[in-house]
Scaffold this active site. Structure first.
Site, PDB file in Angstrom:
ATOM      1  N   GLU A 126      32.836  40.715  40.408  1.00 54.69           N
ATOM      2  CA  GLU A 126      32.493  40.449  41.731  1.00 54.69           C
ATOM      3  C   GLU A 126      32.256  38.906  42.025  1.00 54.69           C
ATOM      4  O   GLU A 126      32.344  38.424  43.090  1.00 54.69           O
ATOM      5  CB  GLU A 126      31.300  41.117  42.192  1.00 54.69           C
ATOM      6  CG  GLU A 126      29.692  40.466  41.698  1.00 54.69           C
ATOM      7  CD  GLU A 126      29.572  41.029  40.159  1.00 54.69           C
ATOM      8  OE1 GLU A 126      30.516  41.222  39.280  1.00 54.69           O
ATOM      9  OE2 GLU A 126      28.526  40.584  39.629  1.00 54.69           O
ATOM     10  N   CYS A 143      27.317  44.314  34.157  1.00 54.78           N
ATOM     11  CA  CYS A 143      26.524  43.436  33.174  1.00 54.78           C
ATOM     12  C   CYS A 143      25.318  44.373  32.979  1.00 54.78           C
ATOM     13  O   CYS A 143      25.364  45.431  32.079  1.00 54.78           O
ATOM     14  CB  CYS A 143      26.340  42.330  33.894  1.00 54.78           C
ATOM     15  SG  CYS A 143      25.462  40.887  32.617  1.00 54.78           S
ATOM     16  N   HIS A 194      31.702  39.708  35.145  1.00 55.80           N
ATOM     17  CA  HIS A 194      31.341  39.909  36.659  1.00 55.80           C
ATOM     18  C   HIS A 194      32.627  39.525  37.415  1.00 55.80           C
ATOM     19  O   HIS A 194      32.909  38.760  38.082  1.00 55.80           O
ATOM     20  CB  HIS A 194      30.387  38.750  36.962  1.00 55.80           C
ATOM     21  CG  HIS A 194      29.189  39.087  36.451  1.00 55.80           C
ATOM     22  ND1 HIS A 194      28.174  40.028  36.915  1.00 55.80           N
ATOM     23  CD2 HIS A 194      28.358  38.463  35.395  1.00 55.80           C
ATOM     24  CE1 HIS A 194      26.921  39.998  36.270  1.00 55.80           C
ATOM     25  NE2 HIS A 194      27.117  39.234  35.292  1.00 55.80           N
TER      26      HIS A 194
END
Lengths: 221, 81
Positions: free
Chosen positions: A196, A86, A194
Site C-alpha cells: 500500500e 505487516c 507494505h
C-alpha cells in the site's frame, strides 16, 4: 465493493490502506474498531500495519484475541477475503488463520527500506493481475519479519503454492525467503511488505497498487 | 496464589537475541560462553482453590495466550499461596 479496515490500539497504517482502497474503489472502506463483535456485510477485511498493543508479549498476540478477531475468523470461514499487512500478517499467524509465525529479524535491527519481491503465485484473488514471476518493489518496515515454520509446514506451503511473495534479497532471515503466504483455501493472505506504500508515483513505485486492484476486480467479477 | 510461567524458545528455533547477548558476554571477557537462550518469566497472582487448580488454570492461560507453541515451550510452577 464492501471493504473494511480493522483498527487496533497501536495500528498506524490504517489510513494508508483506507486511502488506497478509496482511490481504487471509489468509496471509502468501513473502519472497524477492535472492540466490535460483529462485522457488517463485507467482501474484504484488511488488517493493516502498526504495532498493535505495543507488540507486547509477541507481535500480534494480543490483537489475535481482540473481540473483533472472532468475527474476522468467522468471515474467513465463510470464504470472505482477509488481507493482513505487516502487523496484520503477524496477527493472522497468531490467530492461526495462517501457519507459522514471524520471529525477530535475524540481525536484530529494524528493517526500513525498499525490497524486491517476486510474485510466486498469480492464481489468487490478490495477485491475479500480476504476471507470474513479476518483480515488485515495495518498502518493508518491521522488526519481526523473520518467517518461521517447521520443515513439514514449509514443504506443505511450497507444495500447495501457498508462498505468494518471496524476497529477492532476504532482509530478515525469513525461511525460504518467504515474504507472504496464503491459506490453503486461498482467501486469507498475509505479507510483510507494505504494498500500500508502493502504490502511487509519489511513493517512488506503483506496482503495489496491483494487489489491491486485483482483489477489488475479483470482487467485482 | 502466585504462579510462575517460564516461556522458552524451542530447540532449533533461532534466538538472535540470545546470540547478541552471548556476543556481548564474550566482549565483556566472559570467555567460554557457548550459547545463550533468552526466554521470559511471567508471574501471575490468581484466585484458586488449590495448587492443582492454580496450575491447571495457568496452563490453560499459557496455552491460550502466554506462549505460542509453534516456537515456544512453557512450564508452570506454583509458588507460595
Amino acid at each position: 465493493m464492501r471493504t473494511g479496515v480493522v483498527v487496533f490500539p497501536g495500528t498506524n497504517r490504517e489510513r494508508d490502506a483506507a486511502m488506497l482502497l478509496q482511490r481504487l474503489d471509489g468509496k471509502a472502506p468501513t473502519m472497524l474498531w477492535h472492540t466490535e463483535t460483529t462485522l457488517p456485510a463485507l467482501d474484504l477485511v484488511v488488517l493493516p500495519g502498526g504495532f498493535s498493543y505495543g507488540d507486547y508479549l509477541r507481535t500480534g498476540a494480543m490483537a489475535a484475541h481482540s473481540p473483533i478477531m472472532a468475527a474476522v475468523r468467522a468471515h474467513a470461514a465463510r470464504g470472505g477475503l482477509v488481507l493482513g499487512i505487516c502487523n496484520g500478517f503477524q496477527i493472522l499467524c497468531e490467530t492461526q488463520l495462517l501457519p507459522g509465525i514471524l520471529l525477530r529479524n535475524n540481525h536484530l535491527k529494524f528493517n526500513c527500506k525498499f525490497v524486491d519481491l517476486r510474485v510466486e503465485n498469480t492464481r489468487t484473488p490478490f495477485t491475479h493481475a500480476y504476471a507470474q514471476g513479476q518483480v515488485v518493489h515495495a518498502p518493508v518496515a518491521h522488526g519481526d519479519g523473520n518467517y518461521f515454520a517447521d520443515d513439514a509446514t514449509l514443504n506443505d506451503l511450497e507444495q500447495n503454492h501457498q508462498v505468494v511473495f518471496r524476497y529477492g534479497h532476504n532482509p530478515n532471515g525469513s525461511a525460504r525467503n518467504i515474504a507472504g503466504i496464503i491459506n490453503k483455501q486461498g482467501n486469507v493472505l498475509g505479507l510483510m511488505p507494505h504494498l500500500e506504500n508502493a502504490a502511487e508515483p509519489l511513493h517512488g513505485h506503483v506496482d503495489g497498487a496491483t494487489m489491491f486492484a486485483s482483489v477489488l476486480s475479483k470482487m467485482a467479477a | 496464589m502466585k504462579v510462575r510461567v517460564d516461556v522458552t524458545l524451542k530447540h532449533g528455533v533461532l534466538d538472535p537475541q540470545g546470540k547478541a547477548v552471548a556476543h556481548a558476554l564474550v566482549g565483556l571477557g566472559f570467555l567460554g560462553v557457548r550459547d545463550v537462550r533468552v526466554g521470559k518469566t511471567i508471574e501471575l497472582d490468581i484466585d484458586a482453590a488449590s495448587d492443582a487448580a492454580a496450575k491447571e488454570n495457568a496452563t490453560r492461560m499459557a496455552t491460550a495466550l502466554l506462549a505460542n507453541q509453534v516456537i515456544e515451550d512453557f512450564s508452570v510452577t506454583v509458588l507460595a499461596a
